[in-house]
Design a protein around this motif. Structure first.
Motif, PDB file in Angstrom:
ATOM      1  N   ASP A  42      -2.823 -18.353   0.364  1.00 32.48           N
ATOM      2  CA  ASP A  42      -1.633 -18.302   1.429  1.00 32.48           C
ATOM      3  C   ASP A  42      -0.381 -18.884  -0.195  1.00 32.48           C
ATOM      4  O   ASP A  42      -0.701 -19.032  -0.852  1.00 32.48           O
ATOM      5  N   SER A  43       0.822 -17.790  -0.131  1.00 37.32           N
ATOM      6  CA  SER A  43       1.706 -18.165  -0.857  1.00 37.32           C
ATOM      7  C   SER A  43       2.682 -19.343  -0.558  1.00 37.32           C
ATOM      8  O   SER A  43       3.343 -18.540  -0.147  1.00 37.32           O
ATOM      9  N   ASP A  44       3.048 -20.240  -1.283  1.00 39.24           N
ATOM     10  CA  ASP A  44       3.887 -21.207  -0.061  1.00 39.24           C
ATOM     11  C   ASP A  44       4.925 -21.069  -0.930  1.00 39.24           C
ATOM     12  O   ASP A  44       6.048 -21.448  -1.101  1.00 39.24           O
ATOM     13  N   ALA A  45       4.738 -20.158  -2.552  1.00 40.21           N
ATOM     14  CA  ALA A  45       6.519 -20.126  -3.394  1.00 40.21           C
ATOM     15  C   ALA A  45       6.707 -18.253  -2.984  1.00 40.21           C
ATOM     16  O   ALA A  45       5.673 -17.838  -2.916  1.00 40.21           O
ATOM     17  N   ILE A  46       8.064 -18.670  -3.208  1.00 42.13           N
ATOM     18  CA  ILE A  46       8.737 -17.108  -2.869  1.00 42.13           C
ATOM     19  C   ILE A  46       8.602 -16.663  -4.261  1.00 42.13           C
ATOM     20  O   ILE A  46       9.178 -16.853  -5.253  1.00 42.13           O
ATOM     21  N   ILE A  47       8.072 -15.316  -4.635  1.00 39.97           N
ATOM     22  CA  ILE A  47       8.062 -14.685  -6.037  1.00 39.97           C
ATOM     23  C   ILE A  47       9.246 -13.753  -5.858  1.00 39.97           C
ATOM     24  O   ILE A  47       9.056 -12.652  -4.984  1.00 39.97           O
ATOM     25  N   ILE A  48       9.761 -13.675  -7.480  1.00 38.49           N
ATOM     26  CA  ILE A  48      10.793 -12.635  -7.446  1.00 38.49           C
ATOM     27  C   ILE A  48      10.918 -12.132  -8.586  1.00 38.49           C
ATOM     28  O   ILE A  48      10.572 -13.874 -10.008  1.00 38.49           O
ATOM     29  N   LYS A  49      11.333 -11.603  -9.020  1.00 43.28           N
ATOM     30  CA  LYS A  49      11.492 -11.231 -10.333  1.00 43.28           C
ATOM     31  C   LYS A  49      13.068 -11.026 -10.949  1.00 43.28           C
ATOM     32  O   LYS A  49      14.233 -10.345  -9.688  1.00 43.28           O
ATOM     33  N   LEU A  50      13.496 -12.097 -11.528  1.00 41.36           N
ATOM     34  CA  LEU A  50      14.522 -12.449 -12.034  1.00 41.36           C
ATOM     35  C   LEU A  50      14.582 -11.094 -12.906  1.00 41.36           C
ATOM     36  O   LEU A  50      14.300  -9.674 -13.674  1.00 41.36           O
ATOM     37  N   LYS A  51      16.359 -11.222 -13.289  1.00 39.29           N
ATOM     38  CA  LYS A  51      16.661  -9.543 -14.583  1.00 39.29           C
ATOM     39  C   LYS A  51      16.077  -9.573 -15.434  1.00 39.29           C
ATOM     40  O   LYS A  51      16.334  -8.236 -16.179  1.00 39.29           O
ATOM     41  N   ASN A  52      15.369 -10.682 -16.005  1.00 40.44           N
ATOM     42  CA  ASN A  52      14.898 -10.322 -17.545  1.00 40.44           C
ATOM     43  C   ASN A  52      13.625  -9.956 -17.109  1.00 40.44           C
ATOM     44  O   ASN A  52      13.021  -9.661 -18.370  1.00 40.44           O
ATOM     45  N   GLY A  53      12.711  -9.579 -16.076  1.00 38.83           N
ATOM     46  CA  GLY A  53      11.550  -8.461 -15.932  1.00 38.83           C
ATOM     47  C   GLY A  53      10.954 -10.013 -15.076  1.00 38.83           C
ATOM     48  O   GLY A  53      10.031  -9.160 -15.360  1.00 38.83           O
ATOM     49  N   TYR A  54      11.137 -10.893 -15.861  1.00 41.69           N
ATOM     50  CA  TYR A  54       9.531 -12.012 -15.750  1.00 41.69           C
ATOM     51  C   TYR A  54       9.878 -12.281 -14.196  1.00 41.69           C
ATOM     52  O   TYR A  54      11.124 -12.513 -14.200  1.00 41.69           O
ATOM     53  N   ASN A  55       8.426 -12.713 -13.304  1.00 40.94           N
ATOM     54  CA  ASN A  55       8.416 -13.145 -12.429  1.00 40.94           C
ATOM     55  C   ASN A  55       8.537 -14.602 -12.191  1.00 40.94           C
ATOM     56  O   ASN A  55       7.884 -14.884 -13.311  1.00 40.94           O
ATOM     57  N   ILE A  56       9.353 -15.327 -11.392  1.00 40.89           N
ATOM     58  CA  ILE A  56       8.762 -16.898 -11.458  1.00 40.89           C
ATOM     59  C   ILE A  56       8.360 -16.965  -9.547  1.00 40.89           C
ATOM     60  O   ILE A  56       8.861 -15.792  -8.815  1.00 40.89           O
ATOM     61  N   GLY A  57       8.051 -18.506  -9.752  1.00 40.30           N
ATOM     62  CA  GLY A  57       7.457 -18.178  -7.602  1.00 40.30           C
ATOM     63  C   GLY A  57       8.814 -19.767  -7.863  1.00 40.30           C
ATOM     64  O   GLY A  57       8.476 -20.670  -8.774  1.00 40.30           O
ATOM     65  N   VAL A  58       9.303 -19.498  -6.482  1.00 41.83           N
ATOM     66  CA  VAL A  58       9.744 -20.857  -6.225  1.00 41.83           C
ATOM     67  C   VAL A  58       9.757 -21.580  -4.942  1.00 41.83           C
ATOM     68  O   VAL A  58       9.628 -20.715  -3.586  1.00 41.83           O
ATOM     69  N   SER A  59       8.978 -22.807  -5.068  1.00 39.74           N
ATOM     70  CA  SER A  59       7.813 -23.253  -4.489  1.00 39.74           C
ATOM     71  C   SER A  59       9.071 -23.647  -2.833  1.00 39.74           C
ATOM     72  O   SER A  59       9.625 -23.869  -2.556  1.00 39.74           O
ATOM     73  N   TYR A  60       8.620 -23.588  -1.860  1.00 36.39           N
ATOM     74  CA  TYR A  60       8.884 -23.902  -0.818  1.00 36.39           C
ATOM     75  C   TYR A  60       9.760 -25.198  -0.796  1.00 36.39           C
ATOM     76  O   TYR A  60       8.365 -25.618  -0.969  1.00 36.39           O
ATOM     77  N   ASP A  61      10.526 -25.637   0.265  1.00 42.05           N
ATOM     78  CA  ASP A  61      10.788 -26.441   0.771  1.00 42.05           C
ATOM     79  C   ASP A  61      12.149 -26.338   1.774  1.00 42.05           C
ATOM     80  O   ASP A  61      12.701 -25.332   2.115  1.00 42.05           O
ATOM     81  N   ALA A  62      12.055 -27.433   2.550  1.00 42.19           N
ATOM     82  CA  ALA A  62      12.428 -27.529   3.838  1.00 42.19           C
ATOM     83  C   ALA A  62      14.214 -27.195   4.001  1.00 42.19           C
ATOM     84  O   ALA A  62      14.821 -26.424   4.899  1.00 42.19           O
TER      85      ALA A  62
END
Lengths: 442, 442
Positions: A42-62
Motif C-alpha cells: 500500500d502506498s500512503d503517498a501520492i506519486i507525481i512526476k515533476l516537470k524536471n522529470g523526477y518522481n516524488i511521493g507526497v505522503s498523505y495528510d488529513a
C-alpha cells in the motif's frame, strides 16, 4: 495500490494516471503528472512526476488537498521510419539491449520501462541516418542492473556476428553497468578491427532533458568517421548539450547517479571530443582500425568476486569465497594497496585468509578503492608483505575492470602463473603507465 | 632476503642499505638508494628508492652492472623541541595515531614505518607553535589500513577527554582510512562544540615532496582561528604546496592512491580554503562552535557490512551475512539505487535474499556506487520494488559513511523503525539535499 485515503482523494477529482494534478499540503504546492502507485504493498503517498522529470511521493495528510489541472493528453505514438540504404555511407549495426535510452514513461503502468523500439530511436534523432546506414539488431532487452556475464557473452557473440558484415557497431545499453559491459566486450572480442561504440541515456527519451539524442548522434558520427579499433563509450562530456566524449571501454566509470556527464575517464584522458556537427577532436592515442581478422573469444569463468575492503571487515568473508570454490578474487584495497593485517583483533586481519586463498591456488589481486591513481606495493612494509604472499597488484586498473578481466583470464589460462601474467599484461588498454595530474577528476 | 645473484653483486661493491647506487641493465640506468629486500621470501630484484621517493625493483639479469655512487649519510636525528606555553594562543591537543605523517624511511629495516615521535612533527614545522600551544597525546599508533571500529571507539574517548580541556583537537592519522575515522568521530562525539581536525600525509615526512608540513600548519591555523564545531579533514587542495582544504568529515573520500590532493569533497564543497599565512576563505556553511556540552557516545555494533554489487554477483553472498547474524548491510548499488533483480539466472537476482534479510529484521540500505549524485527509488520500477521490500535509500550519503553510521545507529536504536529513521536523519552533515553540478569531481 494507493491507500484508502489517497484513493478517495483521487476519486473525488476523478483523476487518472497521466493527468496533471496539484497537491496542496502544509502550505506547500506540488504540481506534476499523477503516477501509478508502487506495484507491491500500500502506498500512503501520492506519486507525481515533476516537470524536471523526477518522481516524488507526497505522503498523505488529513489536511491535504488535491485538484485536477489538466487531463492526460498522452497516448502511444505510432512511429514509422523509412531507412534508405546509401552506398556512400558506413554500414552500422545498432545493437539494442535495453536501458533508459530505449525507455519512456508509460503512464498506464507507471515508471520508466523499456518500451521503445530501436526504430523509434531513429525517429528521435533523424540526423543519425545522415551519417550511416543503420540496421537494428536486438539480441535481448534487459535493464542494465540485471545484466550478468552470460549476457556479456551473448552480446559479444551478436556483436561479432555483425562485425563481420558492417563497418562499425553501436550498442545501446542501460547506464548502470555500461562500463562493466564495455570492459567485457573489450576482452571478449580479440583483434578488433573496427569501432564498437556503446551509448546510453541518463534521462529517458521522452523527457525534455534527455541526453539520448546527442549521445546517439555523436556515436553515429564516431562510428562512421573515426578509424578506431577499440570498444568505447560515447556519452555527454558536460552538463550542456554541446558535445560528447569518446571514452576507452576499460578506463571509464559511471561516476554520478543522475548527471548526463556521469561517465568519466579514469587515469586517462578521453580518446576524443565528438561534436554533433561532425567535428572530432582527438585528445589521446588510440588503436587504429586494421585488416586484422576479429576473433570471438567469449569464454568466461563466473567464479570470481569483487570484495570492497573496509575497516572492521571480518576475515570470514574471504573464507566464504574460498569454501565456495571461487577461482579468483579482486580486493578493493586502501591507498597504494593495503588491507588490514596488523589489527587489534585477529578476526579483522586478512593476512591468514589471503594466504590460505593463495595456497589453494586462488588468484588474489588488489585494485584501488580510491579509483584514481596506481597501486604500489613497495612503499610500505604492508604492501611488500602482500606481494610476498603472492598478491598481484593491478596498478591503475579499475576494480570493476579487474573483476571482468579476471573472469575472462581465468577461462583462458592453464595455471596460476599464466593467470598472473595475463592479469598484468595490457590486453585492451586497461593499464596506463603514465598517469598525469590532469587525469585526476577529469 | 636478496637472492644469491643479487647478494653477490651488492657484496662486490660493498653496498649497504641506504647507499646511493647505480644499476645498469639492457642499456637503461637506474639511480637510487639501496633498500632492504622484502621481509619474506627471496627477492631476485634490487629494490631502490628513486629520487621522486618511490621504490622500484630492478630484476636480476646476468648482464646487469651495479656501482656505488655515494655511501649513506643517513643517521637517526636527535630532536628536541621546547614548547613554551603562551596564554594568548589556543590550547590544542595533537592526538597522534600513526600513519605516514608520523613515518620516515628507516634505511636499516627498509620501507616506511611509524618511527617519528609526534615531537618530531613539530620540529618539522616549527611554525605550528606560532598558532597554538600544542600538547601531544598518543592513545595508540597504528597504520590506518589496520584501524578497526574498536580503535575508533578508543580514539573518540581520547579525543573527548582532551576536548574538555582544550580549545581544539588535531588528530594525525594514516590517509588510507582517514575518511572512515573522520566519519566515526562525527557520530561518536555528540553536541560537538569545538573543532576536531584530522590530518595526514601522502608522502613521508623525510621526503622532499612531503605534504606533512603544509597539512599540519593549515590544521593548526584552522584549529586556532576557525569557529567550527565539526569533525573535518584538512589536506592539500591541489598538487602545489600552496593551501589546504578543510573538508566535512562525513562528505569526504580518498580519491587518489598517491596524489597529495587525494582527499576530495563528495556531493558538497569544501568548508574552507586554509592558507599557510593564516588566511581562511569560507566556501560553504558550517556548524559554528557553541556552548553545548559535548558528549561521548561511542557505542558501536560491529555486525555490519558493506557489500559492493557487481554484475554476476551471487545472491549467496548476502545469505552469508544473514546466516552469520549481521544486523545491517549497506549495499553499494548501481545508478540511482538498483541491484540485479531480473537476471537471466535466478542465482544472480538479489531480490529474494534482500527480502529474507529484511524479514529477519536486518537493516538493508542502498548507497551509490557512483559516489557522486543521489539515489532515487522513484524513477525506475526496479527502485520502487526495492523500496516496497523495505530497503532504505540513503540518498547522497557515501557508502563508507553509511557503513560507519549504520554501526553507530544500530548500537543506539531499539528497533528497525528507529534504525531506519536515524539512518535517514541528518546527524553530522552526511546528507546534502542541494547537490550542484559544481560539486561533481570538485
Amino acid at each position: 495500490m494507493y491507500s484508502k485515503n489517497i484513493s478517495e482523494l483521487l476519486a473525488k477529482i476523478n483523476a487518472n494516471y497521466g493527468d496533471f494534478i496539484k497537491i496542496e499540503k502544509s502550505g506547500r504546492h506540488y504540481e506534476g503528472i499523477l503516477m501509478p502507485p508502487p506495484e507491491i504493498g500500500d502506498s500512503d503517498a501520492i506519486i507525481i512526476k515533476l516537470k524536471n522529470g523526477y518522481n516524488i511521493g507526497v505522503s498523505y495528510d488529513a489536511s491535504m488537498a488535491v485538484s485536477l489541472i489538466e487531463k492526460s493528453k498522452w497516448k502511444k505514438k505510432e512511429t514509422k521510419v523509412k531507412l534508405n540504404f546509401d552506398k556512400k555511407k558506413s554500414d552500422v549495426a545498432l545493437i539494442s539491449t535495453g536501458g533508459t535510452i530505449t525507455s519512456k514513461v508509460d503512464y498506464e503502468t507507471g515508471g520508466v520501462s523499456s518500451l521503445m523500439k530501436a526504430e523509434e530511436l531513429i525517429s528521435l534523432v533523424p540526423e543519425i541516418v545522415e551519417w550511416a546506414n543503420l540496421e537494428i539488431v536486438t539480441p535481448f532487452s534487459r535493464m542494465s542492473e540485471s545484466i550478468s556475464p552470460k549476457d556479456w557473452q551473448q552480446l559479444a557473440k551478436a556483436t561479432f556476428k555483425e562485425l563481420k558484415k558492417r563497418d562499425a557497431i553501436i550498442i545501446t545499453h542501460g547506464t548502470d553497468t555500461l562500463h562493466y559491459t564495455a570492459a567485457a566486450l573489450s576482452f571478449m572480442i580479440r583483434n578488433l578491427n573496427k569501432p564498437i561504440i556503446l551509448t546510453a541515456a541518463q534521462r529517458s527519451s521522452d523527457r525534455g532533458s534527455t541526453d539520448a539524442a546527442l549521445n546517439l548522434l555523436c556515436s553515429s558520427i564516431a562510428a562512421s568517421k573515426l578509424d578506431i579499433a577499440e570498444v568505447s563509450i560515447c556519452m555527454h562530456a558536460n552538463i550542456s548539450d554541446d558535445f560528447c566524449y569518446l571514452l576507452r571501454g576499460t578506463k571509464v566509470r559511471k561516476m554520478h547517479s543522475s548527471a548526463r556527464n556521469a561517465f568519466r575517464p579514469i587515469n586517462t584522458l578521453p580518446i576524443a571530443e565528438v561534436w554533433p556537427d561532425g567535428k572530432i577532436n582527438i585528445l589521446s592515442d588510440y588503436k587504429k582500425s586494421s585488416d586484422l581478422e576479429a576473433k570471438l573469444d567469449n569464454k568466461y569463468e563466473e567464479k570470481v568476486a569483487l570484495v570492497k575492503i573496509y575497516p572492521g571487515i571480518n576475515s570470514d568473508v574471504l573464507d566464504y569465497y574460498i569454501d565456495r570454490g571461487y577461482k579468483g578474487l579482486i580486493l578493493e584495497a586502501f591507498g597504494l594497496g593495503h588491507v588490514p593485517t596488523e589489527t587489534r583483533e585477529k578476526k579483522h586481519s586478512l593476512y591468514n585468509s589471503i594466504k590460505m586463498a593463495i595456497e589453494r591456488g586462488i588468484f588474489v589481486g588488489f585494485a584501488a578503492q580510491t579509483l584514481y591513481g596506481s597501486l604500489n606495493p613497495y612503499v610500505y612494509s604492508s604492501g611488500r608483505k602482500m606481494l610476498d604472499l603472492g598478491v598481484v597488484y593491478l596498478k591503475d586498473m579499475l576494480p570493476e575492470v579487474a573483476l571482468v578481466k579476471l573472469g575472462w583470464v581465468l577461462a583462458h589460462s592453464k595455471n596460476i602463473e599464466e593467470t598472473k601474467a595475463l592479469m598484468l599484461k595490457n590486453i585492451a588498454g586497461e593499464f596506463n603507465d603514465k598517469i598525469t595530474a590532469e587525469q585526476f577528476l577529469y
